[in-house]
Design an enzyme around this catalytic site. Sequence first.
Site, mmCIF file in Angstrom:
data_model
loop_
_atom_site.group_PDB
_atom_site.id
_atom_site.type_symbol
_atom_site.label_atom_id
_atom_site.label_comp_id
_atom_site.label_asym_id
_atom_site.label_seq_id
_atom_site.Cartn_x
_atom_site.Cartn_y
_atom_site.Cartn_z
ATOM 1 C CD GLU A 92 -2.027 2.270 1.507
ATOM 2 O OE1 GLU A 92 -1.741 3.145 0.765
ATOM 3 O OE2 GLU A 92 -2.104 2.342 2.847
ATOM 4 C CB CYS A 144 -1.232 7.190 1.510
ATOM 5 S SG CYS A 144 -2.504 6.133 2.398
ATOM 6 C CD GLU A 171 2.303 10.355 -0.859
ATOM 7 O OE1 GLU A 171 3.371 9.705 -0.827
ATOM 8 O OE2 GLU A 171 1.378 9.697 -0.662
HETATM 9 O O1 TXE Z 1 9.006 6.141 3.671
HETATM 10 P P1 TXE Z 1 9.366 4.470 3.633
HETATM 11 P P2 TXE Z 1 9.541 7.439 4.648
HETATM 12 C C1 TXE Z 1 5.280 8.495 1.595
HETATM 13 C C2 TXE Z 1 5.417 9.970 1.814
HETATM 14 C C3 TXE Z 1 6.536 10.473 2.584
HETATM 15 C C4 TXE Z 1 7.786 9.363 1.858
HETATM 16 C C5 TXE Z 1 8.727 8.890 2.751
HETATM 17 O O2 TXE Z 1 5.371 10.720 0.449
HETATM 18 O O3 TXE Z 1 7.251 11.747 2.286
HETATM 19 O O4 TXE Z 1 6.802 8.271 1.760
HETATM 20 O O5 TXE Z 1 8.337 8.570 3.898
HETATM 21 C C6 TXE Z 1 10.711 0.971 5.971
HETATM 22 N N1 TXE Z 1 13.682 -2.525 3.323
HETATM 23 N N2 TXE Z 1 4.785 7.857 2.652
HETATM 24 O O6 TXE Z 1 10.931 7.695 4.438
HETATM 25 O O7 TXE Z 1 11.029 4.823 3.608
HETATM 26 C C7 TXE Z 1 10.879 2.111 6.878
HETATM 27 O O8 TXE Z 1 12.060 1.504 7.881
HETATM 28 C C8 TXE Z 1 12.497 -2.655 4.294
HETATM 29 C C9 TXE Z 1 3.332 7.242 2.290
HETATM 30 O O9 TXE Z 1 8.975 7.299 6.019
HETATM 31 O O10 TXE Z 1 8.550 3.891 2.760
HETATM 32 C C10 TXE Z 1 9.637 2.133 7.468
HETATM 33 O O11 TXE Z 1 9.492 1.158 8.558
HETATM 34 N N3 TXE Z 1 12.113 -1.789 4.919
HETATM 35 C C11 TXE Z 1 2.903 6.562 2.998
HETATM 36 C C12 TXE Z 1 8.813 2.043 6.265
HETATM 37 O O12 TXE Z 1 9.653 1.115 5.349
HETATM 38 C C13 TXE Z 1 12.221 -0.463 4.434
HETATM 39 C C14 TXE Z 1 3.335 6.348 4.422
HETATM 40 C C15 TXE Z 1 8.361 3.213 5.482
HETATM 41 O O13 TXE Z 1 9.327 4.012 5.166
HETATM 42 C C16 TXE Z 1 13.282 -0.232 3.685
HETATM 43 C C17 TXE Z 1 4.313 6.808 4.741
HETATM 44 C C18 TXE Z 1 14.029 -1.126 2.863
HETATM 45 N N4 TXE Z 1 14.844 -1.091 1.943
HETATM 46 C C19 TXE Z 1 5.216 7.600 3.714
HETATM 47 N N5 TXE Z 1 13.409 1.163 3.230
HETATM 48 C C20 TXE Z 1 1.608 5.950 2.774
HETATM 49 N N6 TXE Z 1 1.360 5.086 1.828
HETATM 50 O O14 TXE Z 1 0.557 6.105 3.489
HETATM 51 C C21 TXE Z 1 12.495 1.753 4.202
HETATM 52 N N7 TXE Z 1 11.939 0.855 4.962
#
Ligand code: TXE
Length: 476
Positions: free
Chosen positions: A251, A285, A379
């Site tokens: 998601e 999101c 976004e």
């Molecule tokens: O997201 P990440 P971030 C979007 C929103 C935000 C941007 C960055 O635009 O500004 O994403 O947010 C884990 N292997 N959304 O940096 O990096 C990480 O530790 C495994 C949309 O926080 O995707 C965290 O637990 N895990 C959104 C989770 O992934 C990994 C909600 C989310 O981090 C990983 C949040 C890897 N290689 C942000 N890299 C929505 N859909 O609602 C990161 N993580």
Amino acid sequence: MEFFGHVIDGAEVKSSGGETFTSVDPYTREPWAEVALGGAAEVERAVAAARRAFDEGPWPRMGRAERGRLLHRLADLILEHADELGLADTRDMGKPITQSRGNDVPRAADNFRFFADHARLTTAETLPMDSGHHAYTRYEPVGVAAAIAPWNFPLMLETWKIAPALAWGNTVVLKPAEDTPASATILARLALEAGLPPGVLNVVHGYGPDSAGQALTEHPGIDRITFTGESATGRVISAAAAGHLVPVSLELGGKGGNAVFADADLDNAVSWSIKAIFTNAGQVCLAGSRLYVQRPVFDEFIARFTAAAEAMCLGDPKLDSTQLGPLASKTHYRKVRGYVETVAEEGGSVRSGGLGDGWFVRPTVITGMPATGRHQREEIFGPVVTVTPFDTEDEVVALMNDTRYGLNAMLFTENLSRAHRVSARLRAGTVWVNCFFVRDLRAPFGGAGDSGVGREGGTFSREFFTEPKAVVMQID
Ligand code: TXE
């Protein structure tokens, strides 16, 4: 400072080398909690514990009624600890307490109640066959589910993943977002208090790349990955899952279009459109971040919308009166600030809002932004909305679909035929008509394009967290 450990095999523990990190309260901009920092070693212990609990423990063998009783007990405990859980998310990421304690906590409890009941009440197909046989379906648990969660709705989204996984008899290793670790540890403590056996729900804290997140998604001992976060991270996790052929549910982000037709009930449209972009400071999101207003009501709508935005109460998210808190972290604040500071150079103008003190961004309304500009395509994930006039239904459908995302869309109209017609034409996992964020847990939830892969909710979660088995029997 409070300490939050990993929860592995029924005990709250530190990392093997004692490493920790701190969680910063975005309102005070000071660390408020110390957290165990996990890596591959902690993931190894957690997956082994979850595996043991699945292969040898009572959880998958328990009747669904008994599992359901324990999950309902956990839901009761979540509500009893609403203040503690709500405050944990508020201190970790600045969400107003009325939203964390008042909305996310009850929804977290409801996730456990719903999926416990759904699993218990599910029926499975029996297929009479002409050949003197019949076939029936069994929904069997898959094993160990890895859940990777984001920081914007920590408790609510974690439980959204954990609840169906557990209800179907799986065990779980959760890696919460590094910005919001606290409520996950509290939840795992409550799960033990509710009587969930050791190893059924494990929590490992840490970062994503080269840390606990990556170690978890690449671990050969997991059977499912469910992830919510950024689209770019979704691609990395999808590749890791493909490496060991593990089904993955993603998601991801969104850039929700929100169309207000001239025949809409404007009071209703303004009220929901404000919620759609400024709830949780736009860190949603599903945010309605691209607002389109039909030209005959454009000026009136903008006047009412900006007045409502300017009337919002900003401040300490721990106070009941606060409607909009700071952004979740310094990194994230800088990202959103970058968008606010470049409005003019990208061709738009700020109608109201702009930067606030500390890590606050005021409810920001932008007009005149070209459809090709970054603000309309990326976004932003903050309290920032672009507002664009439109003339015809065809035009607004094209504008709304002109995005790589496909998570959700909203439309406001009193014309029933138009509501159905436009809903059918929008490329989105959810379309809300004359409302926003109203959710029934039986409904599919997820998105198309860069918004993800798969659906969650009701039978969709069942498909993901079980291995359906056909049993074919000879009758004579
Ligand atoms: O997201 P990440 P971030 C979007 C929103 C935000 C941007 C960055 O635009 O500004 O994403 O947010 C884990 N292997 N959304 O940096 O990096 C990480 O530790 C495994 C949309 O926080 O995707 C965290 O637990 N895990 C959104 C989770 O992934 C990994 C909600 C989310 O981090 C990983 C949040 C890897 N290689 C942000 N890299 C929505 N859909 O609602 C990161 N993580």
